[in-house]
Write a protein that holds these residues in place. Structure first.
Motif, PDB file in Angstrom:
ATOM      1  N   VAL A   1       0.843  -1.241  -0.346  1.00 52.54           N
ATOM      2  CA  VAL A   1       0.119   0.284  -0.232  1.00 52.54           C
ATOM      3  C   VAL A   1       0.955   1.421  -0.147  1.00 52.54           C
ATOM      4  CG1 VAL A   1      -1.909   1.401   1.300  1.00 52.54           C
ATOM      5  CG2 VAL A   1      -2.139  -0.868   1.205  1.00 52.54           C
ATOM      6  N   LEU A   2       1.366   1.535   0.960  1.00 49.17           N
ATOM      7  CA  LEU A   2       2.821   2.517   1.089  1.00 49.17           C
ATOM      8  C   LEU A   2       3.712   2.085  -0.222  1.00 49.17           C
ATOM      9  CD1 LEU A   2       3.686   1.671   5.049  1.00 49.17           C
ATOM     10  CD2 LEU A   2       2.297   4.051   3.561  1.00 49.17           C
ATOM     11  N   GLU A   3       3.790   1.569  -0.621  1.00 49.68           N
ATOM     12  CA  GLU A   3       4.293   1.827  -2.091  1.00 49.68           C
ATOM     13  C   GLU A   3       4.002   1.908  -3.411  1.00 49.68           C
ATOM     14  OE1 GLU A   3       6.358  -2.259  -2.401  1.00 49.68           O
ATOM     15  OE2 GLU A   3       8.583  -1.763  -0.787  1.00 49.68           O
TER      16      GLU A   3
ATOM     17  N   ASP B   1       4.774   5.971  -5.386  1.00 53.55           N
ATOM     18  CA  ASP B   1       5.114   5.863  -6.698  1.00 53.55           C
ATOM     19  C   ASP B   1       3.923   6.100  -7.119  1.00 53.55           C
ATOM     20  OD1 ASP B   1       5.728   3.033  -7.335  1.00 53.55           O
ATOM     21  OD2 ASP B   1       4.143   2.242  -7.771  1.00 53.55           O
ATOM     22  N   VAL B   2       2.683   7.475  -6.261  1.00 56.36           N
ATOM     23  CA  VAL B   2       1.477   8.653  -6.940  1.00 56.36           C
ATOM     24  C   VAL B   2       2.234   9.696  -6.343  1.00 56.36           C
ATOM     25  CG1 VAL B   2      -0.225   9.548  -6.174  1.00 56.36           C
ATOM     26  CG2 VAL B   2      -0.707   7.531  -6.586  1.00 56.36           C
ATOM     27  N   ALA B   3       3.312  10.063  -5.018  1.00 53.53           N
ATOM     28  CA  ALA B   3       4.100  11.228  -4.712  1.00 53.53           C
ATOM     29  C   ALA B   3       5.133  10.847  -3.915  1.00 53.53           C
ATOM     30  CB  ALA B   3       2.791  12.015  -3.902  1.00 53.53           C
ATOM     31  N   TYR B   4       5.890  11.220  -3.707  1.00 54.50           N
ATOM     32  CA  TYR B   4       7.339  11.136  -2.676  1.00 54.50           C
ATOM     33  C   TYR B   4       6.596  11.936  -1.367  1.00 54.50           C
ATOM     34  CZ  TYR B   4      11.066  11.116   0.015  1.00 54.50           C
ATOM     35  OH  TYR B   4      12.061  11.149   0.777  1.00 54.50           O
ATOM     36  N   ASN B   5       6.232  10.820  -0.271  1.00 51.07           N
ATOM     37  CA  ASN B   5       6.217  11.518   1.227  1.00 51.07           C
ATOM     38  C   ASN B   5       6.712  10.956   2.323  1.00 51.07           C
ATOM     39  OD1 ASN B   5       4.927  11.253   3.495  1.00 51.07           O
ATOM     40  ND2 ASN B   5       3.209  11.666   2.573  1.00 51.07           N
ATOM     41  N   ASP B   6       7.861  11.892   2.636  1.00 50.31           N
ATOM     42  CA  ASP B   6       8.562  11.060   4.000  1.00 50.31           C
ATOM     43  C   ASP B   6       7.955  10.278   4.606  1.00 50.31           C
ATOM     44  OD1 ASP B   6      11.200  12.426   3.234  1.00 50.31           O
ATOM     45  OD2 ASP B   6      10.720  14.186   4.160  1.00 50.31           O
TER      46      ASP B   6
END
Length: 150
Positions: free
Chosen positions: A45-47, A51-56
């Motif tokens: 889910v996180l990956e 893929d949609v948007a980078y998030n720290d």
């Protein structure tokens, strides 16, 4: 090599305790596999979100999930080794009793090895649980702060 019915009954009595332990190890493996499956599902889910948007935040959670999966994999290997050693104990009990071979040292050594693997398995499982709990507490704290700022 004439085995009497009483001898087989005696061998089965000796093998009952290791078989109960084997049943417990099987249950522990189910718990570990369920934990690993949940970790893998959350990682996917996180990956996909990354893929949609980078998030720290997602990257940090993935790092924790990777550490947890590594610990679970080691615990699975240890539990599997424990189960293998218990199976060998049962097999050697039968072989030793039916062939009148002195395998008591091997049986004792394998049983101790299985106990060491079981203890180490619990250590790795406990470490994984501590990491999961610490992350959950830290994440709850972050959400609480964000809610209060709005």
């Amino acid at each position: 090599m004439n085995i009497q019915l009483g001898d087989i009954g005696h061998i089965i009595q000796l093998a009952i305790a290791p078989v109960f332990m084997l049943s417990t190890v099987g249950t522990l493996l189910l718990v570990l596999l369920n934990r690993l499956a949940r970790i893998i599902d959350r990682s996917r889910v996180l990956e996909e979100r990354l893929d949609v948007a980078y998030n720290d935040t997602y990257i940090n959670e993935l790092d924790v999930l990777y550490r947890r999966s590594h610990l679970i994999n080691i615990a699975i290997a240890l539990a599997t080794a424990c189960g293998l050693f218990v199976c060998l104990v049962v097999a050697l009990l039968f072989i030793g009793d039916t062939t009148n071979m002195a395998l008591d040292k091997y049986i004792a050594g394998l049983f101790v090895a299985s106990m060491v693997c079981l203890i180490a398995h619990f250590g790795y499982l406990l470490r994984e649980i501590f990491i999961a709990s610490a992350f959950m507490r830290a994440h709850r704290h972050v959400r609480h702060i964000e809610r209060n700022q709005n």
